[in-house]
Write a protein that holds these residues in place. Structure first.
Motif, PDB file in Angstrom:
ATOM      1  N   UNK A 107       0.843  -1.199   0.000  1.00  0.00           N
ATOM      2  CA  UNK A 107       0.000   0.000   0.000  1.00  0.00           C
ATOM      3  C   UNK A 107       0.875   1.244   0.000  1.00  0.00           C
ATOM      4  N   UNK A 108       0.242   2.392  -0.192  1.00  0.00           N
ATOM      5  CA  UNK A 108       0.956   3.670  -0.116  1.00  0.00           C
ATOM      6  C   UNK A 108       1.360   3.869   1.352  1.00  0.00           C
ATOM      7  N   UNK A 109       2.621   4.224   1.582  1.00  0.00           N
ATOM      8  CA  UNK A 109       3.143   4.367   2.953  1.00  0.00           C
ATOM      9  C   UNK A 109       2.285   5.303   3.806  1.00  0.00           C
ATOM     10  N   UNK A 110       1.777   6.376   3.207  1.00  0.00           N
ATOM     11  CA  UNK A 110       0.978   7.374   3.936  1.00  0.00           C
ATOM     12  C   UNK A 110      -0.346   6.821   4.465  1.00  0.00           C
ATOM     13  N   UNK A 111      -0.804   5.697   3.899  1.00  0.00           N
ATOM     14  CA  UNK A 111      -2.093   5.102   4.308  1.00  0.00           C
ATOM     15  C   UNK A 111      -2.035   4.425   5.685  1.00  0.00           C
ATOM     16  N   UNK A 112      -0.842   4.038   6.126  1.00  0.00           N
ATOM     17  CA  UNK A 112      -0.636   3.360   7.419  1.00  0.00           C
ATOM     18  C   UNK A 112      -1.507   2.108   7.569  1.00  0.00           C
ATOM     19  N   UNK A 113      -1.624   1.329   6.476  1.00  0.00           N
ATOM     20  CA  UNK A 113      -2.386   0.077   6.515  1.00  0.00           C
ATOM     21  C   UNK A 113      -1.441  -1.092   6.785  1.00  0.00           C
ATOM     22  N   UNK A 114      -1.881  -2.037   7.623  1.00  0.00           N
ATOM     23  CA  UNK A 114      -1.102  -3.263   7.887  1.00  0.00           C
ATOM     24  C   UNK A 114      -2.041  -4.460   7.797  1.00  0.00           C
ATOM     25  N   UNK A 115      -1.786  -5.349   6.832  1.00  0.00           N
ATOM     26  CA  UNK A 115      -2.597  -6.561   6.704  1.00  0.00           C
ATOM     27  C   UNK A 115      -2.253  -7.518   7.833  1.00  0.00           C
ATOM     28  N   UNK A 116      -3.303  -7.986   8.534  1.00  0.00           N
ATOM     29  CA  UNK A 116      -3.047  -8.868   9.687  1.00  0.00           C
ATOM     30  C   UNK A 116      -3.794 -10.196   9.578  1.00  0.00           C
ATOM     31  N   UNK A 117      -4.193 -10.564   8.355  1.00  0.00           N
ATOM     32  CA  UNK A 117      -4.830 -11.865   8.164  1.00  0.00           C
ATOM     33  C   UNK A 117      -6.294 -11.815   7.774  1.00  0.00           C
ATOM     34  N   UNK A 118      -6.934 -10.647   7.914  1.00  0.00           N
ATOM     35  CA  UNK A 118      -8.346 -10.522   7.543  1.00  0.00           C
ATOM     36  C   UNK A 118      -8.427  -9.977   6.118  1.00  0.00           C
ATOM     37  N   UNK A 119      -8.709 -10.865   5.145  1.00  0.00           N
ATOM     38  CA  UNK A 119      -8.701 -10.453   3.736  1.00  0.00           C
ATOM     39  C   UNK A 119      -9.720  -9.363   3.419  1.00  0.00           C
ATOM     40  N   UNK A 120     -10.802  -9.305   4.204  1.00  0.00           N
ATOM     41  CA  UNK A 120     -11.848  -8.313   3.924  1.00  0.00           C
ATOM     42  C   UNK A 120     -11.351  -6.869   4.106  1.00  0.00           C
ATOM     43  N   UNK A 121     -10.205  -6.706   4.777  1.00  0.00           N
ATOM     44  CA  UNK A 121      -9.683  -5.353   5.026  1.00  0.00           C
ATOM     45  C   UNK A 121      -8.749  -4.850   3.920  1.00  0.00           C
ATOM     46  N   UNK A 122      -8.378  -5.717   2.964  1.00  0.00           N
ATOM     47  CA  UNK A 122      -7.420  -5.314   1.928  1.00  0.00           C
ATOM     48  C   UNK A 122      -8.007  -4.168   1.095  1.00  0.00           C
ATOM     49  N   UNK A 123      -7.291  -3.031   1.000  1.00  0.00           N
ATOM     50  CA  UNK A 123      -7.814  -1.882   0.251  1.00  0.00           C
ATOM     51  C   UNK A 123      -8.017  -2.188  -1.240  1.00  0.00           C
ATOM     52  N   UNK A 124      -9.186  -1.800  -1.741  1.00  0.00           N
ATOM     53  CA  UNK A 124      -9.511  -2.004  -3.155  1.00  0.00           C
ATOM     54  C   UNK A 124      -9.331  -0.709  -3.955  1.00  0.00           C
ATOM     55  N   UNK A 125      -9.085  -0.798  -5.273  1.00  0.00           N
ATOM     56  CA  UNK A 125      -8.928  -2.042  -6.023  1.00  0.00           C
ATOM     57  C   UNK A 125      -7.602  -2.732  -5.701  1.00  0.00           C
ATOM     58  N   UNK A 126      -7.626  -4.065  -5.805  1.00  0.00           N
ATOM     59  CA  UNK A 126      -6.416  -4.851  -5.582  1.00  0.00           C
ATOM     60  C   UNK A 126      -5.777  -5.064  -6.959  1.00  0.00           C
ATOM     61  N   UNK A 127      -4.536  -4.645  -7.109  1.00  0.00           N
ATOM     62  CA  UNK A 127      -3.870  -4.746  -8.415  1.00  0.00           C
ATOM     63  C   UNK A 127      -2.948  -5.959  -8.479  1.00  0.00           C
ATOM     64  N   UNK A 128      -3.143  -6.752  -9.522  1.00  0.00           N
ATOM     65  CA  UNK A 128      -2.362  -7.982  -9.748  1.00  0.00           C
ATOM     66  C   UNK A 128      -2.054  -8.040 -11.246  1.00  0.00           C
ATOM     67  N   UNK A 129      -0.840  -8.495 -11.658  1.00  0.00           N
ATOM     68  CA  UNK A 129      -0.560  -8.558 -13.094  1.00  0.00           C
ATOM     69  C   UNK A 129      -1.532  -9.460 -13.857  1.00  0.00           C
ATOM     70  N   UNK A 130      -1.765  -9.116 -15.103  1.00  0.00           N
ATOM     71  CA  UNK A 130      -2.669  -9.847 -15.996  1.00  0.00           C
ATOM     72  C   UNK A 130      -2.319 -11.328 -16.093  1.00  0.00           C
ATOM     73  N   UNK A 131      -3.330 -12.184 -15.918  1.00  0.00           N
ATOM     74  CA  UNK A 131      -3.144 -13.628 -16.093  1.00  0.00           C
ATOM     75  C   UNK A 131      -2.597 -14.364 -14.887  1.00  0.00           C
TER      76      UNK A 131
END
Length: 229
Positions: A107-131
């Motif tokens: 995430x952007x450093x300024x957002x101060x987000x930390x994923x701790x195992x709860x997938x529902x909290x992941x900020x959207x949109x989630x970007x992943x390479x094509x395919x």
């Protein structure tokens, strides 16, 4: 039985997947390429690596233009035209994987987000390479996935430009990119991985390499991977 002199045509993703597979000075390199190359050399094979856009690599292997892919995760759809080790569909950590790879939320450093195992909290949109199959998995979980870009760096640029959402990628890639001034101190990688996956050296079902030979190669890959040297 020796297969000395037999040449294997192998395609790979031309995009940077540091430190696992990437192209440097026109040559295929990276940790996973090293493991595969050593195993094949030990069995007497010659190898020819061809870096291609990911979707074209998979489609070409399907048509039998290449013997194998370095590397791919398991997908039921891919297993229709690729041969994988026997435990690939069920094992969380396959015995005959080339390597286990962990994906993290960036995430952007300024957002101060930390994923701790709860997938529902992941900020959207989630970007992943094509395919990439990690994107398909997130879509199945109901995420808004942006998989329009062909590589991780493009997704990182998009994240910084938009200032919101996230990128799911390898921490090692972010480590490499943040050596560039334009990315320095601008990104945050969550410590808890969102996904841990086995990556394989699957063979095209149209390859002339017999299934017995394929099994021998996977066993050799496993041996090389377990050798810490």
């Amino acid at each position: 039985l020796s297969f000395a002199g037999e040449k294997l045509n192998i395609c790979m993703d031309k995009n940077l997947w540091y430190p696992f597979t990437f192209v440097e000075a026109g040559k295929a390199t990276g940790l996973q390429i090293d493991i595969i190359s050593k195993a094949l050399a030990d069995l007497g094979y010659e190898v020819n690596y061809k870096p291609l856009p990911w979707k074209r690599c998979v489609a070409s292997a399907k048509e039998g233009e290449f013997d194998a892919i370095a590397v791919a995760s398991y997908k039921d759809k891919r297993a229709e035209f690729l041969n994988y080790p026997a435990d690939a569909a069920t094992a969380k950590k396959s015995k005959e994987r080339v390597m286990q790879v962990e994906y993290s939320v960036v995430t952007v450093a300024a957002e101060a987000y930390e994923y701790a195992g709860d997938v529902s909290t992941i900020p959207e949109p989630v970007r992943v390479p094509r395919g990439y199959s990690v994107g398909d998995g997130l879509k199945k979980q109901g995420f808004k996935v942006d998989d329009g870009a062909s590589g991780d760096e493009k997704n990182i640029k998009k994240l910084l430009r938009m200032g919101k959402g996230s990128v799911v990628t390898l921490p090692q890639i972010v480590e490499l990119l943040t050596q560039k001034e334009m990315y320095k101190d601008k990104l945050h990688v969550s410590k808890t991985p969102v996904k841990s996956k086995s990556y394989y050296f699957p063979f095209s079902k149209k390859s002339v390499i017999s299934t017995a030979e394929q099994a021998k190669i996977w066993a050799e890959i496993s041996k090389v991977r377990n050798n810490s040297e």
